[in-house]
Motif scaffolding. Structure first.
Motif, PDB file in Angstrom:
ATOM      1  N   TYR A 153      13.286  38.602  98.784  1.00  0.00           N
ATOM      2  CA  TYR A 153      11.980  39.156  99.134  1.00  0.00           C
ATOM      3  C   TYR A 153      10.990  38.676  98.092  1.00  0.00           C
ATOM      4  O   TYR A 153      11.337  38.462  96.930  1.00  0.00           O
ATOM      5  CB  TYR A 153      12.023  40.692  99.168  1.00  0.00           C
ATOM      6  CG  TYR A 153      10.724  41.298  99.631  1.00  0.00           C
ATOM      7  CD1 TYR A 153      10.367  41.245 100.972  1.00  0.00           C
ATOM      8  CD2 TYR A 153       9.841  41.887  98.748  1.00  0.00           C
ATOM      9  CE1 TYR A 153       9.169  41.769 101.416  1.00  0.00           C
ATOM     10  CE2 TYR A 153       8.637  42.413  99.175  1.00  0.00           C
ATOM     11  CZ  TYR A 153       8.308  42.349 100.508  1.00  0.00           C
ATOM     12  OH  TYR A 153       7.113  42.861 100.937  1.00  0.00           O
ATOM     13  N   ARG A 154       9.755  38.513  98.469  1.00  0.00           N
ATOM     14  CA  ARG A 154       8.693  38.070  97.560  1.00  0.00           C
ATOM     15  C   ARG A 154       8.731  38.865  96.252  1.00  0.00           C
ATOM     16  O   ARG A 154       8.704  40.086  96.262  1.00  0.00           O
ATOM     17  CB  ARG A 154       7.336  38.318  98.215  1.00  0.00           C
ATOM     18  CG  ARG A 154       6.969  37.271  99.213  1.00  0.00           C
ATOM     19  CD  ARG A 154       6.106  36.216  98.555  1.00  0.00           C
ATOM     20  NE  ARG A 154       5.515  35.341  99.549  1.00  0.00           N
ATOM     21  CZ  ARG A 154       5.930  34.103  99.781  1.00  0.00           C
ATOM     22  NH1 ARG A 154       6.932  33.607  99.112  1.00  0.00           N
ATOM     23  NH2 ARG A 154       5.320  33.364 100.676  1.00  0.00           N
ATOM     24  N   GLY A 155       8.849  38.161  95.153  1.00  0.00           N
ATOM     25  CA  GLY A 155       8.769  38.819  93.855  1.00  0.00           C
ATOM     26  C   GLY A 155      10.111  39.196  93.276  1.00  0.00           C
ATOM     27  O   GLY A 155      10.236  39.379  92.082  1.00  0.00           O
ATOM     28  N   ASP A 156      11.141  39.319  94.095  1.00  0.00           N
ATOM     29  CA  ASP A 156      12.440  39.738  93.576  1.00  0.00           C
ATOM     30  C   ASP A 156      13.197  38.529  93.043  1.00  0.00           C
ATOM     31  O   ASP A 156      12.844  37.383  93.323  1.00  0.00           O
ATOM     32  CB  ASP A 156      13.249  40.418  94.684  1.00  0.00           C
ATOM     33  CG  ASP A 156      14.128  41.522  94.113  1.00  0.00           C
ATOM     34  OD1 ASP A 156      14.511  41.405  92.944  1.00  0.00           O
ATOM     35  OD2 ASP A 156      14.425  42.480  94.838  1.00  0.00           O
ATOM     36  N   ARG A 157      14.243  38.783  92.248  1.00  0.00           N
ATOM     37  CA  ARG A 157      14.985  37.644  91.714  1.00  0.00           C
ATOM     38  C   ARG A 157      16.450  37.657  92.124  1.00  0.00           C
ATOM     39  O   ARG A 157      17.273  37.033  91.480  1.00  0.00           O
ATOM     40  CB  ARG A 157      14.833  37.550  90.207  1.00  0.00           C
ATOM     41  CG  ARG A 157      15.198  38.792  89.453  1.00  0.00           C
ATOM     42  CD  ARG A 157      15.125  38.492  87.970  1.00  0.00           C
ATOM     43  NE  ARG A 157      15.144  39.725  87.218  1.00  0.00           N
ATOM     44  CZ  ARG A 157      15.095  39.786  85.901  1.00  0.00           C
ATOM     45  NH1 ARG A 157      15.011  38.694  85.189  1.00  0.00           N
ATOM     46  NH2 ARG A 157      15.128  40.931  85.275  1.00  0.00           N
ATOM     47  N   MET A 167      17.270  36.662 104.798  1.00  0.00           N
ATOM     48  CA  MET A 167      16.711  37.077 103.508  1.00  0.00           C
ATOM     49  C   MET A 167      17.584  38.153 102.863  1.00  0.00           C
ATOM     50  O   MET A 167      17.971  39.117 103.512  1.00  0.00           O
ATOM     51  CB  MET A 167      15.302  37.632 103.733  1.00  0.00           C
ATOM     52  CG  MET A 167      14.621  38.092 102.472  1.00  0.00           C
ATOM     53  SD  MET A 167      13.069  38.952 102.830  1.00  0.00           S
ATOM     54  CE  MET A 167      13.690  40.588 103.185  1.00  0.00           C
ATOM     55  N   LEU A 190      18.744  41.068 105.153  1.00  0.00           N
ATOM     56  CA  LEU A 190      19.497  42.180 104.560  1.00  0.00           C
ATOM     57  C   LEU A 190      20.783  42.479 105.317  1.00  0.00           C
ATOM     58  O   LEU A 190      21.320  43.588 105.263  1.00  0.00           O
ATOM     59  CB  LEU A 190      18.633  43.448 104.490  1.00  0.00           C
ATOM     60  CG  LEU A 190      17.394  43.336 103.612  1.00  0.00           C
ATOM     61  CD1 LEU A 190      16.329  44.316 104.046  1.00  0.00           C
ATOM     62  CD2 LEU A 190      17.741  43.569 102.158  1.00  0.00           C
ATOM     63  N   LYS A 211      17.183  27.647  79.843  1.00  0.00           N
ATOM     64  CA  LYS A 211      18.116  27.728  78.721  1.00  0.00           C
ATOM     65  C   LYS A 211      19.515  28.101  79.215  1.00  0.00           C
ATOM     66  O   LYS A 211      19.674  29.036  79.995  1.00  0.00           O
ATOM     67  CB  LYS A 211      17.615  28.784  77.744  1.00  0.00           C
ATOM     68  CG  LYS A 211      17.988  28.513  76.310  1.00  0.00           C
ATOM     69  CD  LYS A 211      17.299  29.535  75.423  1.00  0.00           C
ATOM     70  CE  LYS A 211      17.950  29.585  74.064  1.00  0.00           C
ATOM     71  NZ  LYS A 211      17.428  30.705  73.280  1.00  0.00           N
TER      72      LYS A 211
END
Lengths: 264, 585
Positions: free
Chosen positions: A142-146, A121, A103, A254
Motif C-alpha cells: 500500500y502507498r507509504g508502507d514498506r 497488493m 491482501l 547498506k
C-alpha cells in the motif's frame, strides 16, 4: 475437492468504478442467492447492492473452500474482487479492475483477460493466475508502507507494468512476458522471475531476495556488481536451466544482499 | 463555515444555561480541593460547577464509579503543519485504521496521525475535555487554527514556537528583554497562541547551515547567542509578561545517548528564578527523551535517577513524561536535525521543512520494538521518571503524542504506573537490556487514583494557569467532568490492572460545559469547544517601536506580507481571549 459454482453475470458496465470487495467465496459461503444479491458494494459515494450490477445464479456451499465464483464477462471497471480472500476460487472470464486479490490470504484467482494496477497488493498467500497483462504495482505494498507481498504466488502470462513486486517481502511473482521500470524495487525477500525483458532500474534499492531475468535487462543499475557466472543454478530452492550472470546488490543500500540473475 | 460555527456556539450556550445536572454518589477525586475518593455529589448549572441546584435537576447515578475533573492535555501534537504533513507522509497509517461514520460523528482514519475529527472524538472517549497542541510554527498558525477548528469536543489552544526565531535571537542577544517581551506579546496574539514553546533552542537555526548545537553553551551560527541564553532570556520575558503558562522547553540533544547532562544543565538555568504567579518557571517537556546515559549504543542506559533527583530538589519546575508505547508511530518535532538523525538510523522515509525565520520541523515514522534494547530502555525511563519524582504536582503524564506513542494508549500508561505487577509482566516479554540498563525493576511505587488525577488534569491546569476553571471540581469551575466505571472499594489497581486499563479507555461519562458528550465510551453529542488565546497588553509606545522593527524585517526576509500574517478571530471556534496585564507600560 468437488467445487460448486456461483455464476455472476455482469449487467451494464458501471460509469464510475465499483468497489466490490464482497465478491469472494468467504462472503458468499452459506448464503442464499437472495442474500448474496443483497451484499453491499460501494458506488461513488453511495452504497449499492450486488443485484444492481450482477445476475447471480447457482448454489453456495457452507464451506468457502468448496466454492468457486465464476464471473462471466468483463469487469474491468469493478475493483477489489477477491480482496482479503482466504479460501475457494474466483474465475473471471474477462478482464478485471484494480486491486484483484489485494491482501489475499489463500485460495485461487484466475483471470482470463487483463488486470489493472495494484493486483495482489500486500498478498499473504494463495495464487493469482492472469492470462493477459497486469497493470502497474503488481504484488506491491500500500502507498507509504514498506511491507509488500509476503507470500503466495502470482503468475502473469503477458506483461506487467511498473514497480512489479515493489517492497516484495516473500512469495513469488512470475512474469512470462516483459516488466516495466523498477521491477522488484525495495524488495527484501522472495523471488521475481521475468521470462522476457525487465525494465530500467530493476532491483533498485533491493536488500534481499532474488530477481531472475531470462531475457535482458534494459539497463543495469550501477549498484549491482558482477558476482560470478553460474550454470544451471538453483535459486531460492528452484532449479533453472542455462547460464546466468549473478549480480549482487543494490549496494546503494547498506548491507544489501539481493541477487540479480541475468541469462546469457 | 466559520461564521456558522460562531453562531452555532451562541445558540449552544443559550441552551446550556437552562441545564441543571447532579452527579450522585460517585467517588470523587479532586486533588486541587483535597478531595481524595470521598463519596460526594457534584452539582452543575449553566455549564459550571455550583454548590447546589434545584431539586428537580437531572440526576446521573455515579455510585460505584470514579468522578474526576475532565482530563487536560498539556502537550500533544494534534494540529499544525507537521501533523498534517505527518498524515501525508503516512497514508498506510490511515489505510490500517478506519472507523466508519455513524449518524452522529464523522468517519475517522489514522492511528498515530488521526484525522482532525478523530482527535476530538478519541480524547473525549478517554475523558479529556481540554487539549493543547505541542507546537505551532507562527507562519503556519492559520493552518493550525483551521485544523483546531475541525477538532470537536475539546477546549483547545497551542504553544507557539519561539526558540529559533530571528527577532527573538537578536533581542535576547542584546539582552533587550523589554523589546523581546513586546514582540512575544504581539506574536502570541498574531498566532492566537497560548504560551512560549522552545524546541532545541538554537539547533533549529543551526540546521539551516546543516549543523546542530550540542550543549547549552554552543554558539548559534551568526547570532552570537547560546541555547542557554535563549532559555534564560525567554524565561525572563515570560515572567515580565506575566503569562499564564511558563516557558515550555524541549531541551537540546533530544534522544541522544548521554544527553542527561544537557538536561541537568538546562534545568540549572531555573536556579533562583521566581515565577510571577503560582506556577513553575519552566515546563520541561517529554523528559523521557532527555534522560539517557552512555556514550554508544552498547552503553545506552537510563539516567532517570539523576534527572529525578534534580527535579526533586527544585521547586520551580514541572515536567511531563513523554512515555513510550510499543508499536508503530510517527515522530514529529520542530527539531529537524534530530529527525534527520533518527531517519538516518531507521533508514526510513522522512521529511523536513524550513519555516523561514522561525523554526524547522521534521517527521519520520518509528517502530518501538519490544526486542530493541534501546526502545525497551526508553519505555522504562518514561515510567521511572513518573515514579521517582516525589511531588505528583510536578509530573504530568503524556506520550508526547505521537512521538512516544498515540495518545489513545494513555490508559495503558496509567495501568503501568498503578501496578508494579503489570510492569513486571510487560518486562518479561522485553529485551533483557531493560533489566541491565534501566532501574524500573527496582521500583515498587504504585500511583493511586489521586496521583493519576493530579498527573492527568490537576497539575496540567495549574501549570497552564487555568486552575480557576479547569482541572478541579470546586464551585466556579467549568463543568468538565470525566466519570470512569471503576469502583475503588472493589478494584485493586495493583492486581486488576486490565480492568483499570479498560475503564480508563472508555469513559462512562464525559461531560463538557455541563453537556454529556460520551456515555459508556460512545459519543452521544458532538460540540465545538472554545479556543483559548493569550492577549497580553503592553504599552502603546513600546509597541510602536517594536512594530517598526517587525515591519522592516518582514519586508526584508518574509515571504508573506505583514498584513497577511496575523490570524483573525474568525478562524477560531468560540474564541476566548485570556487578557493579561503585563508589567510593560
Amino acid at each position: 475437492m468437488p467445487m460448486k459454482d456461483i455464476l455472476l453475470k455482469p449487467l451494464d458496465q458501471p460509469v464510475y468504478t465499483l468497489e466490490a470487495e464482497v465478491v469472494k467465496p468467504d462472503d458468499f459461503a452459506g448464503k442464499s442467492i437472495e442474500e448474496i444479491l443483497e451484499l453491499e458494494v460501494y458506488y461513488g459515494n453511495r452504497v449499492g447492492k450486488l443485484r444492481d450490477f450482477f445476475d447471480v445464479s447457482g448454489e453456495a456451499p457452507d464451506n468457502p473452500e468448496e466454492l468457486r465464483i465464476v464471473i462471466d464477462g468483463d469487469i474491468s471497471r469493478i475493483k477489489r474482487i477477491g480482496q482479503k480472500m482466504k479460501a475457494g476460487e474466483i474465475f473471471v472470464k474477462g478482464s478485471a479492475g484494480m486491486y484483484v486479490g489485494a491482501l489475499m490470504e489463500g485460495g485461487k484467482i484466475t483471470v482470463e483477460g487483463n488486470v489493472d494496477s495494484f493486483s495482489g497488493m500486500m498478498m499473504r498467500g494463495g495464487e493469482i493466475y492472469i492470462k493477459g497483462d497486469a497493470g502497474e504495482y503488481l504484488g506491491c505494498t500500500y502507498r507509504g508502507d514498506r511491507l509488500g507481498m509476503r507470500g503466495g504466488i502470482i503468475i502473469v502470462e503477458g506483461n506487467s507494468g511498473m514497480e512489479t513486486g515493489q517492497f516484495l517481502n516473500g512469495g513469488k511473482i512470475i512474469i512470462k512476458g516483459n516488466t516495466g521500470a523498477f521491477t522488484g524495487v525495495h524488495m527484501k525477500k522472495g523471488m521475481i522471475v521475468v521470462d522476457g525483458k525487465a525494465g530500467v532500474r530493476t532491483g533498485g534499492q533491493m536488500t534481499g531476495g532474488a530477481i531472475v531475468v531470462k531475457g535482458e535487462i534494459e539497463s543495469l543499475l550501477p549498484g549491482f556488481d558482477l558476482d560470478k557466472r553460474v550454470e544451471n543454478p538453483s535459486i531460492e530452492n528452484e532449479p533453472f536451466n542455462g547460464s546466468f550472470d549473478k549480480y549482487s546488490g543494490d549496494s546503494a543500500e547498506k548491507g544489501a544482499k539481493g541477487s540479480l540473475y541475468v541469462k546469457i | 463555515m466559520m461564521l456558522k460555527s460562531l453562531k452555532d456556539s451562541g445558540i449552544g450556550f443559550w441552551r446550556v444555561s437552562e441545564m441543571e445536572l447532579v452527579l450522585k454518589n460517585g467517588f470523587v477525586y479532586d486533588p486541587a480541593n483535597n478531595i481524595n475518593g470521598e463519596k460526594k455529589d457534584i452539582f452543575i448549572k449553566n455549564g459550571k460547577i455550583v454548590e447546589s441546584v434545584n431539586r428537580n435537576a437531572k440526576k446521573i447515578d455515579c455510585s460505584g464509579k470514579i468522578v474526576m475533573p475532565g482530563g487536560v492535555e498539556i502537550h500533544s501534537h494534534i494540529a499544525g503543519g507537521k501533523v498534517n504533513s505527518g498524515r501525508i507522509l503516512r497514508p498506510e497509517d490511515h489505510f490500517k485504521h478506519v472507523q466508519a461514520k455513524t449518524g452522529l460523528r464523522r468517519g475517522c482514519t489514522g492511528y498515530s496521525t488521526p484525522s482532525t475529527f478523530a482527535v476530538g472524538y478519541l480524547y473525549s472517549q478517554l475523558g479529556y475535555t481540554t487539549a493543547f497542541t505541542g507546537a505551532i510554527p507562527p507562519l503556519t498558525a492559520r493552518h493550525t487554527h483551521e485544523e483546531l477548528h475541525d477538532i470537536p469536543m475539546l477546549d483547545k489552544s497551542g504553544l507557539v514556537l519561539m526558540g529559533n526565531n530571528w527577532f527573538l535571537l537578536r533581542y535576547l542577544r542584546d539582552k533587550d528583554y523589554e523589546r523581546a517581551a513586546v514582540y512575544v506579546a504581539w506574536l502570541l496574539k498574531a498566532t492566537r497562541g497560548y504560551a512560549i514553546k522552545i524546541v532545541n533552542p538554537g539547533g533549529g537555526e543551526a540546521w539551516g547551515w546543516g549543523k546542530n548545537v550540542r550543549s547549552i553553551d554552543d554558539p548559534v551560527p551568526h547570532f552570537d547567542i547560546t541555547p542557554g541564553e535563549i532559555i534564560s532570556g525567554l524565561m525572563e520575558v515570560n515572567e515580565l509578561l506575566n503569562l499564564p503558562h511558563s516557558i515550555h522547553v524541549h531541551f537540546n540533544n533530544l534522544g541522544r545517548m548521554g544527553n542527561y547532562t544537557t538536561t541537568i544543565d538546562s534545568l540549572e538555568l531555573t536556579r533562583g528564578k521566581k515565577s510571577s504567579h503560582d506556577r513553575q518557571v519552566m515546563q520541561a517537556t517529554h523528559l523521557q527523551f532527555h534522560s539517557y546515559g552512555g556514550d554508544s549504543w552498547k552503553t545506552f542506559e537510563s539516567r532517570s535517577d539523576e534527572i529525578a533527583k534534580d527535579v526533586n530538589r527544585r521547586d520551580n519546575i514541572a515536567m511531563d513524561t513523554g512515555n513510550l508505547i510499543f508499536g508503530d508511530t510517527t515522530t514529529m518535532t520542530a527539531d529537524a536535525p534530530m529527525e534527520y538523525y533518527l531517519a538516518s538510523l531507521t533508514k526510513y522515509k522522512w521529511m523536513n521543512r524550513d519555516i523561514e525565520l522561525e523554526t524547522s520541523p521534521g517527521i519520520t515514522p518509528m517502530f518501538y520494538s519490544k526486542k530493541s534494547p534501546i526502545s525497551t530502555v526508553q519505555w522504562a525511563v518514561g515510567l521511572e521518571l513518573a515514579l521517582l519524582i516525589d511531588d505528583p504536582w510536578k509530573v504530568m503524564i503524556t506520550t508526547d503524542h505521537p512521538n512516544g506513542g498515540p495518545f489513545i494508549n494513555y490508559p495503558t500508561v496509567f495501568a503501568w504506573l498503578m501496578s508494579s505487577k503489570y510492569r513486571e509482566e510487560t518486562m518479561t516479554g522485553l529485551n533483557s537490556a531493560v533489566e541491565k540498563k534501566a532501574i524500573l525493576a527496582t521500583i515498587d511505587r504504585e500511583l493511586d487514583f489521586n496521583e493519576i488525577a493530579i498527573g492527568t488534569r490537576a497539575a496540567q491546569a495549574k501549570s497552564l494557569g487555568l486552575q480557576e476553571t479547569k482541572g478541579h471540581l470546586g464551585a466556579g469551575a467549568d463543568a468538565d467532568i470525566a466519570v470512569y466505571d471503576i469502583n475503588p472499594e472493589v478494584i485493586d489497581p495493583s492486581r486488576d490492572y486490565k480492568a483499570i486499563e479498560k475503564s480508563f479507555r472508555m469513559a462512562a461519562y464525559t461531560i463538557k460545559d455541563g453537556k454529556i458528550l460520551v456515555r459508556d465510551g460512545e459519543i452521544v453529542k458532538v460540540v465545538d469547544g472554545k479556543t483559548l488565546y493569550v492577549n497580553a497588553e503592553v504599552g502603546e509606545e513600546l509597541k510602536k517601536d517594536v512594530m517598526k522593527d517587525i515591519e522592516y524585517n518582514f519586508k526584508r526576509f518574509y515571504s508573506v506580507n505583514l498584513n497577511n500574517y496575523p490570524v483573525q478571530e474568525l478562524y477560531l471556534t468560540n474564541p476566548t481571549a485570556i487578557n493579561i496585564e503585563t508589567k510593560l507600560e
